[in-house]
Motif scaffolding. Sequence first.
Motif, mmCIF file in Angstrom:
data_model
loop_
_atom_site.group_PDB
_atom_site.id
_atom_site.type_symbol
_atom_site.label_atom_id
_atom_site.label_comp_id
_atom_site.label_asym_id
_atom_site.label_seq_id
_atom_site.Cartn_x
_atom_site.Cartn_y
_atom_site.Cartn_z
ATOM 1 N N LEU A 1 55.347 6.503 17.631
ATOM 2 C CA LEU A 1 54.947 5.114 17.407
ATOM 3 C C LEU A 1 56.117 4.352 16.802
ATOM 4 C CD1 LEU A 1 51.325 5.489 16.002
ATOM 5 C CD2 LEU A 1 52.004 4.333 18.092
ATOM 6 N N ALA A 2 57.313 4.777 17.124
ATOM 7 C CA ALA A 2 58.514 4.212 16.505
ATOM 8 C C ALA A 2 58.639 2.724 16.775
ATOM 9 C CB ALA A 2 59.755 4.926 17.030
ATOM 10 N N LYS A 3 59.262 2.061 15.843
ATOM 11 C CA LYS A 3 59.620 0.658 16.010
ATOM 12 C C LYS A 3 61.141 0.624 16.052
ATOM 13 C CE LYS A 3 57.894 -3.685 14.546
ATOM 14 N NZ LYS A 3 57.147 -4.423 13.542
ATOM 15 N N ILE A 4 61.676 0.380 17.223
ATOM 16 C CA ILE A 4 63.131 0.358 17.396
ATOM 17 C C ILE A 4 63.616 -1.040 17.059
ATOM 18 C CG2 ILE A 4 65.009 0.661 19.036
ATOM 19 C CD1 ILE A 4 63.153 2.562 20.586
ATOM 20 N N ARG A 5 64.607 -1.123 16.173
ATOM 21 C CA ARG A 5 65.126 -2.420 15.730
ATOM 22 C C ARG A 5 66.610 -2.539 16.038
ATOM 23 N NH1 ARG A 5 62.121 -1.927 10.014
ATOM 24 N NH2 ARG A 5 60.076 -2.528 10.769
ATOM 25 N N PHE A 6 66.946 -3.678 16.614
ATOM 26 C CA PHE A 6 68.341 -4.038 16.849
ATOM 27 C C PHE A 6 68.599 -5.359 16.145
ATOM 28 C CE2 PHE A 6 67.284 -1.581 20.687
ATOM 29 C CZ PHE A 6 68.327 -0.666 20.707
ATOM 30 N N GLN A 7 69.780 -5.497 15.546
ATOM 31 C CA GLN A 7 70.139 -6.741 14.880
ATOM 32 C C GLN A 7 71.357 -7.359 15.541
ATOM 33 O OE1 GLN A 7 70.626 -6.110 10.684
ATOM 34 N NE2 GLN A 7 68.478 -5.636 10.385
ATOM 35 N N HIS B 1 62.759 -6.303 17.996
ATOM 36 C CA HIS B 1 61.948 -5.115 17.726
ATOM 37 C C HIS B 1 61.269 -4.671 19.015
ATOM 38 C CE1 HIS B 1 61.192 -6.531 13.295
ATOM 39 N NE2 HIS B 1 62.466 -6.427 13.592
ATOM 40 N N TYR B 2 61.248 -3.364 19.216
ATOM 41 C CA TYR B 2 60.475 -2.762 20.293
ATOM 42 C C TYR B 2 59.449 -1.849 19.635
ATOM 43 C CZ TYR B 2 63.940 -4.316 23.676
ATOM 44 O OH TYR B 2 64.774 -5.075 24.462
ATOM 45 N N GLN B 3 58.168 -2.218 19.691
ATOM 46 C CA GLN B 3 57.104 -1.373 19.156
ATOM 47 C C GLN B 3 56.622 -0.478 20.284
ATOM 48 O OE1 GLN B 3 55.559 -1.055 15.914
ATOM 49 N NE2 GLN B 3 54.957 0.762 17.052
ATOM 50 N N LEU B 4 56.795 0.836 20.131
ATOM 51 C CA LEU B 4 56.390 1.791 21.155
ATOM 52 C C LEU B 4 54.930 2.158 20.950
ATOM 53 C CD1 LEU B 4 59.503 4.146 21.103
ATOM 54 C CD2 LEU B 4 59.168 2.015 22.348
ATOM 55 N N TYR C 1 55.691 -0.570 25.599
ATOM 56 C CA TYR C 1 56.235 -1.128 24.379
ATOM 57 C C TYR C 1 55.952 -2.624 24.321
ATOM 58 C CZ TYR C 1 59.870 -2.707 27.560
ATOM 59 O OH TYR C 1 60.529 -3.293 28.599
ATOM 60 N N LYS C 2 56.093 -3.161 23.128
ATOM 61 C CA LYS C 2 55.974 -4.609 22.933
ATOM 62 C C LYS C 2 57.274 -5.085 22.297
ATOM 63 C CE LYS C 2 53.458 -8.140 20.413
ATOM 64 N NZ LYS C 2 52.476 -8.382 19.341
ATOM 65 N N LYS C 3 57.877 -6.086 22.908
ATOM 66 C CA LYS C 3 59.144 -6.627 22.419
ATOM 67 C C LYS C 3 58.877 -7.907 21.645
ATOM 68 C CE LYS C 3 63.550 -8.501 24.064
ATOM 69 N NZ LYS C 3 64.342 -8.810 25.243
ATOM 70 N N THR C 4 59.435 -8.003 20.444
ATOM 71 C CA THR C 4 59.354 -9.235 19.659
ATOM 72 C C THR C 4 60.749 -9.596 19.172
ATOM 73 O OG1 THR C 4 58.804 -7.984 17.664
ATOM 74 C CG2 THR C 4 56.975 -8.934 18.887
#
Length: 137
Positions: free
Chosen positions: A107-113, A120-123, A130-133
Amino acid sequence: MWRIKVRAFTLLESLLTLALTSFLILALSGGVSHSFQKVEEGLFFLSFEHLYRDTQRLSASNQETSHLLIEGQSVSASGARLQIPKTIQPSRTYQIQFDRDGGNSSLAKIRFQTADQEVHYQLYLGSGRYKKTVHDK
């Protein structure tokens, strides 16, 4: 003796023209490099999403587990490698495992800055979706 009068720019006019031209070039180059940076970042995020989905599909079609690894300035999966632009920083190292059905085990939340936003990509567990915000800074 005949004198021919030649009209030309004076030294002062030439320097003024050169200074004005240089200023315009420098002013426009900053905008162009910022636009290029935004396009490069957008292309990376599209490529990342395609690599994520392709890894998921490959795992399901081959009926074997696959891994997607985000480490340092690269993303790798199934022999494919994607270079992360210098203007984008992942928040940490991520390893996503896809099972034989193509679902992920996290359920990782991948974060790029980036310089002006956080992506954010919520898996979602099991489905591989995934959901991209995008959050502006």
